[in-house]
Design an enzyme around this catalytic site. Structure first.
Site, PDB file in Angstrom:
ATOM      1  N   ARG A   1       0.815  -1.226   0.000  1.00 49.59           N
ATOM      2  CA  ARG A   1       0.000   0.000   0.000  1.00 49.59           C
ATOM      3  C   ARG A   1       0.843   1.267   0.000  1.00 49.59           C
ATOM      4  O   ARG A   1       0.318   2.369  -0.171  1.00 49.59           O
ATOM      5  CB  ARG A   1      -0.975  -0.012   1.182  1.00 49.59           C
ATOM      6  CG  ARG A   1      -2.083  -1.059   0.969  1.00 49.59           C
ATOM      7  CD  ARG A   1      -2.886  -1.265   2.224  1.00 49.59           C
ATOM      8  NE  ARG A   1      -3.644  -0.081   2.569  1.00 49.59           N
ATOM      9  CZ  ARG A   1      -3.990   0.257   3.822  1.00 49.59           C
ATOM     10  NH1 ARG A   1      -3.615  -0.502   4.828  1.00 49.59           N
ATOM     11  NH2 ARG A   1      -4.687   1.344   4.042  1.00 49.59           N
TER      12      ARG A   1
ATOM     13  N   ASP B   1       7.304  -1.346  11.344  1.00 47.08           N
ATOM     14  CA  ASP B   1       6.573  -0.223  10.741  1.00 47.08           C
ATOM     15  C   ASP B   1       5.872   0.624  11.801  1.00 47.08           C
ATOM     16  O   ASP B   1       4.982   1.397  11.493  1.00 47.08           O
ATOM     17  CB  ASP B   1       5.557  -0.740   9.710  1.00 47.08           C
ATOM     18  CG  ASP B   1       4.468  -1.594  10.336  1.00 47.08           C
ATOM     19  OD1 ASP B   1       4.509  -1.831  11.561  1.00 47.08           O
ATOM     20  OD2 ASP B   1       3.571  -2.032   9.590  1.00 47.08           O
TER      21      ASP B   1
ATOM     22  N   LYS C   1      29.534  24.719   1.655  1.00 49.04           N
ATOM     23  CA  LYS C   1      29.707  23.258   1.545  1.00 49.04           C
ATOM     24  C   LYS C   1      31.153  22.892   1.819  1.00 49.04           C
ATOM     25  O   LYS C   1      32.056  23.537   1.274  1.00 49.04           O
ATOM     26  CB  LYS C   1      29.324  22.797   0.135  1.00 49.04           C
ATOM     27  CG  LYS C   1      29.310  21.289  -0.010  1.00 49.04           C
ATOM     28  CD  LYS C   1      29.774  20.810  -1.371  1.00 49.04           C
ATOM     29  CE  LYS C   1      31.264  20.928  -1.519  1.00 49.04           C
ATOM     30  NZ  LYS C   1      31.805  20.226  -2.688  1.00 49.04           N
TER      31      LYS C   1
ATOM     32  N   TYR D   1      35.005  23.766  -8.933  1.00 53.78           N
ATOM     33  CA  TYR D   1      34.692  22.590  -9.747  1.00 53.78           C
ATOM     34  C   TYR D   1      34.931  22.915 -11.212  1.00 53.78           C
ATOM     35  O   TYR D   1      34.448  23.941 -11.708  1.00 53.78           O
ATOM     36  CB  TYR D   1      33.223  22.229  -9.504  1.00 53.78           C
ATOM     37  CG  TYR D   1      32.741  20.948 -10.150  1.00 53.78           C
ATOM     38  CD1 TYR D   1      33.444  19.759 -10.006  1.00 53.78           C
ATOM     39  CD2 TYR D   1      31.556  20.944 -10.880  1.00 53.78           C
ATOM     40  CE1 TYR D   1      32.973  18.594 -10.584  1.00 53.78           C
ATOM     41  CE2 TYR D   1      31.073  19.785 -11.458  1.00 53.78           C
ATOM     42  CZ  TYR D   1      31.784  18.606 -11.304  1.00 53.78           C
ATOM     43  OH  TYR D   1      31.321  17.447 -11.874  1.00 53.78           O
TER      44      TYR D   1
ATOM     45  N   SER E   1      33.767  42.478  -2.693  1.00 49.70           N
ATOM     46  CA  SER E   1      32.508  41.946  -3.219  1.00 49.70           C
ATOM     47  C   SER E   1      32.656  41.468  -4.652  1.00 49.70           C
ATOM     48  O   SER E   1      33.461  41.980  -5.419  1.00 49.70           O
ATOM     49  CB  SER E   1      31.443  43.044  -3.196  1.00 49.70           C
ATOM     50  OG  SER E   1      31.209  43.414  -1.864  1.00 49.70           O
TER      51      SER E   1
ATOM     52  N   ARG F   1      41.016  42.494 -12.385  1.00 48.05           N
ATOM     53  CA  ARG F   1      39.857  42.951 -13.155  1.00 48.05           C
ATOM     54  C   ARG F   1      40.363  43.988 -14.148  1.00 48.05           C
ATOM     55  O   ARG F   1      41.484  44.504 -14.015  1.00 48.05           O
ATOM     56  CB  ARG F   1      38.815  43.587 -12.232  1.00 48.05           C
ATOM     57  CG  ARG F   1      39.321  44.821 -11.535  1.00 48.05           C
ATOM     58  CD  ARG F   1      38.309  45.430 -10.559  1.00 48.05           C
ATOM     59  NE  ARG F   1      38.821  46.657  -9.998  1.00 48.05           N
ATOM     60  CZ  ARG F   1      38.739  47.009  -8.719  1.00 48.05           C
ATOM     61  NH1 ARG F   1      38.171  46.217  -7.854  1.00 48.05           N
ATOM     62  NH2 ARG F   1      39.227  48.153  -8.317  1.00 48.05           N
TER      63      ARG F   1
HETATM   64  C1  UD1 Z   1      -1.219  -7.013  14.150  1.00 45.69           C
HETATM   65  C2  UD1 Z   1      -1.771  -7.785  15.349  1.00 45.69           C
HETATM   66  C3  UD1 Z   1      -3.027  -7.069  15.864  1.00 45.69           C
HETATM   67  C4  UD1 Z   1      -2.659  -5.644  16.243  1.00 45.69           C
HETATM   68  C5  UD1 Z   1      -2.028  -4.923  15.067  1.00 45.69           C
HETATM   69  C6  UD1 Z   1      -1.486  -3.594  15.517  1.00 45.69           C
HETATM   70  C7  UD1 Z   1      -1.242 -10.141  14.982  1.00 45.69           C
HETATM   71  C8  UD1 Z   1      -1.769 -11.443  14.553  1.00 45.69           C
HETATM   72  N1  UD1 Z   1      -2.093  -9.121  14.921  1.00 45.69           N
HETATM   73  O1  UD1 Z   1      -2.200  -7.103  13.140  1.00 45.69           O
HETATM   74  O2  UD1 Z   1      -3.530  -7.741  16.989  1.00 45.69           O
HETATM   75  O3  UD1 Z   1      -3.835  -4.959  16.674  1.00 45.69           O
HETATM   76  O4  UD1 Z   1      -0.921  -5.676  14.539  1.00 45.69           O
HETATM   77  O5  UD1 Z   1      -1.042  -2.864  14.435  1.00 45.69           O
HETATM   78  O6  UD1 Z   1      -0.108 -10.033  15.386  1.00 45.69           O
HETATM   79  N2  UD1 Z   1       5.033  -9.508   9.897  1.00 45.69           N
HETATM   80  C9  UD1 Z   1       6.084 -10.299   9.522  1.00 45.69           C
HETATM   81  N3  UD1 Z   1       5.834 -11.520   9.002  1.00 45.69           N
HETATM   82  C10 UD1 Z   1       4.576 -12.001   8.863  1.00 45.69           C
HETATM   83  C11 UD1 Z   1       3.495 -11.186   9.233  1.00 45.69           C
HETATM   84  C12 UD1 Z   1       3.761  -9.940   9.748  1.00 45.69           C
HETATM   85  O7  UD1 Z   1       7.258  -9.887   9.660  1.00 45.69           O
HETATM   86  O8  UD1 Z   1       4.433 -13.144   8.392  1.00 45.69           O
HETATM   87  C13 UD1 Z   1       5.312  -8.178  10.466  1.00 45.69           C
HETATM   88  C14 UD1 Z   1       4.878  -7.066   9.540  1.00 45.69           C
HETATM   89  O9  UD1 Z   1       5.976  -6.611   8.769  1.00 45.69           O
HETATM   90  C15 UD1 Z   1       4.434  -5.982  10.495  1.00 45.69           C
HETATM   91  C16 UD1 Z   1       3.989  -6.747  11.725  1.00 45.69           C
HETATM   92  O10 UD1 Z   1       4.556  -8.037  11.638  1.00 45.69           O
HETATM   93  O11 UD1 Z   1       5.526  -5.158  10.852  1.00 45.69           O
HETATM   94  C17 UD1 Z   1       2.476  -6.805  11.870  1.00 45.69           C
HETATM   95  O12 UD1 Z   1       1.922  -7.533  10.809  1.00 45.69           O
HETATM   96  P1  UD1 Z   1       0.538  -7.144  10.147  1.00 45.69           P
HETATM   97  O13 UD1 Z   1       0.228  -8.128   9.090  1.00 45.69           O
HETATM   98  O14 UD1 Z   1       0.537  -5.715   9.779  1.00 45.69           O
HETATM   99  O15 UD1 Z   1      -0.459  -7.394  11.382  1.00 45.69           O
HETATM  100  P2  UD1 Z   1      -1.900  -6.770  11.588  1.00 45.69           P
HETATM  101  O16 UD1 Z   1      -2.884  -7.548  10.821  1.00 45.69           O
HETATM  102  O17 UD1 Z   1      -1.862  -5.323  11.415  1.00 45.69           O
HETATM  103 CA    CA Z   2      -0.476  -3.739  10.500  1.00 44.29          CA
END
Ligand code: UD1
Ligand code: CA
Length: 450
Positions: A17, A107, A336, A372, A390, A425
């Site tokens: 997204r 994230d 710089k 440069y 100047s 000059r």
């Molecule tokens: C998750 C939580 C939810 C919470 C929400 C908060 C779970 C099952 N759910 O949901 O309860 O309210 O975050 O934002 O944990 N990731 C991986 N590998 C995977 C899946 C996810 O590294 O296989 C990482 C993603 O990069 C991300 C984080 O885990 O940083 C959360 O994953 P995401 O799929 O966004 O979970 P949500 O459905 O948002």
């Molecule tokens: Ca999420």
């Protein structure tokens, strides 16, 4: 005795997204990749070892990890089968016997170390798991926290929740702490029988509760656990981050005349008793010493500003700009890779690149270092107390000695010894009466046409 702590930052995100060619967690807030904000928070909460779980974008993310001090370990989650599956990608680290395990999302960059410490304190006090929750009037999409008195009984993911559960406004922020001695056992028992067919980290709560172990929660602000999925959320997180940092700066003794118009980088260092006027932007790598003033509409990056120095208005300090004490860089000046000596003045309309300016030197308006040639860059050295008239062009490599004087409008291509006068000059010519003749001829021409 201080407890050891392993932090896992889950960063195997899809991030589609964001509509980006880069991995989501590499997008920046305050010029620092999202994932490193989470790492910073973990370290701020006393994490003794911090590891990343990366996915398909592993290469670019791991490239970043390599530049971090101290280096971070990374584990790959090749298939994206859920947050518990991601956590178990770091199984090797989980077997190393840490007291506490923290789980963070790559994230989610606004998590505060204080919140993580509060969760760790619950583990130290005997909880098997402690979840960071938050309240929101718009809980759609989040996991809901199901409580029984003080006990957290389960987390129900939105897709699996009943209508009644969906009315719960207490949600899972995604961050949790786990008792390090129990983490591996609990995680290994998580299954994937749910609406998404994923291994949910959140199921650790009902498992621990089912074992009769205490599960707790700490509540954070919604802002603290905001996740970034789109560039809209990225901008929102940036704005919250900036607002927080402005407050911290002001409370630490920095005057911000119009805080909402000043933008910091994550590593901006400003000492107390600095005044920042409106509309100032800091890129990475800026240090400003006490007593300095940054006037309005200035842009600084990779620069040091010494005690009581003055910058702007409308100045641009680029990487390698080093202003020593009481130096002045005024309006429409770009600097710089240049040291501006103590008390030296570069007041107006000037470009200095790859140069050094000695103490108390004065650089006149419109001075340019021609550093440069289209292929290579060369240095200009200007001595202490020198005066550059100047509109002079200093063609590098060139050396202007201490106390030397360059006549305005000069093009300087050869070194100027200390205390010498250099004028480069065309000599001025004056012809008596010739100005009037030209005016009369031009007036007659104009009359003839009309
Ligand atoms: C998750 C939580 C939810 C919470 C929400 C908060 C779970 C099952 N759910 O949901 O309860 O309210 O975050 O934002 O944990 N990731 C991986 N590998 C995977 C899946 C996810 O590294 O296989 C990482 C993603 O990069 C991300 C984080 O885990 O940083 C959360 O994953 P995401 O799929 O966004 O979970 P949500 O459905 O948002
Ligand atoms: Ca999420």
């Amino acid at each position: 005795m201080t407890r050891t702590c392993l932090s896992l930052v889950l960063a195997a995100g899809e991030g589609t997204r964001m509509k980006s060619s880069r991995a989501k967690v590499l997008h920046e807030v305050a010029h620092r990749p999202l994932v490193l904000h989470a790492v910073d928070a973990a370290i701020g909460a006393g994490s003794t070892e911090t590891v990343l779980v990366v996915g398909r974008d592993a290469e670019s993310v791991v490239g970043l990890v390599g530049t971090f001090e101290p280096p971070l370990r990374a584990f790959s989650q090749l298939e994206r089968l859920g947050t518990a599956h991601a956590t178990l990608a770091a199984r090797e680290a989980l077997t190393e016997g840490f007291d506490d395990v923290l789980i963070l999302f790559g994230d989610t960059p606004l998590v505060r170390p204080e919140t993580l410490l509060a969760a760790r304190a619950e583990i130290a006090a005997g909880a098997a798991v402690c979840v960071v929750g938050f309240r929101t009037p718009r809980p759609t999409g989040y996991g809901r926290l199901i409580l029984n008195g003080r006990d957290l009984v389960a987390i129900r993911e939105h897709k699996d929740a009943s209508d009644e559960e969906r009315r719960i406004e207490l949600c899972n922020g995604g961050v949790m702490a786990i008792d390090g001695r129990r983490a591996l056992d609990l995680l290994s028992r998580i299954g994937n029988e749910n609406a998404k067919g994923e291994y949910y980290l959140t199921d650790i709560v009902s498992l621990a509760h089912g074992d009769g172990l205490p599960v707790r929660m700490v509540v954070a602000d919604e802002e603290d656990v905001l996740g970034v999925n789109t560039r809209l959320e990225l901008a929102r997180v940036e704005s919250i981050w900036q607002a927080r940092r402005r407050d911290e700066m002001m409370l630490a003794g920095v005057t911000l005349q119009a805080p909402d118009t000043v933008f910091f980088a994550s590593d901006t260092v400003i000492e107390p008793d600095v005044v920042i006027e409106p509309n100032v932007v800091f890129g990475p790598g800026v240090h400003i010493a006490s007593g300095a003033v940054v006037h309005a509409f200035s842009h600084l990056e990779g620069a040091r500003v010494g005690p009581k120095a003055s910058v702007g208005p409308f100045a641009r300090l680029r990487p390698g700009a080093d202003l020593l004490a009481r130096a002045k860089v005024g309006n429409f000046v770009e600097i710089k890779s240049t040291t501006v000596g103590e008390g030296a003045k570069v007041s107006h309309l000037t470009y200095l690149g790859d140069a050094s300016v000695g103490a108390e030197a004065n650089i006149g308006a419109g001075t340019i270092t021609c550093n440069y040639d289209g292929f290579n860059k060369y240095r200009t050295a200007i001595g202490a107390g020198a005066f550059i008239g100047s509109n002079s062009a200093l063609v590098a490599p060139v050396l202007i000695g201490d106390g030397a004087y360059v006549g305005s409008g000069s093009i300087i291509t050869e070194d100027v010894p200390a205390d010498a006068l250099a004028i480069g000059r065309a000599r001025q010519v004056v012809k008596e009466g010739r100005g009037r003749e030209i005016n009369e001829r031009n007036a007659a021409r104009k009359a003839g046409r009309s």
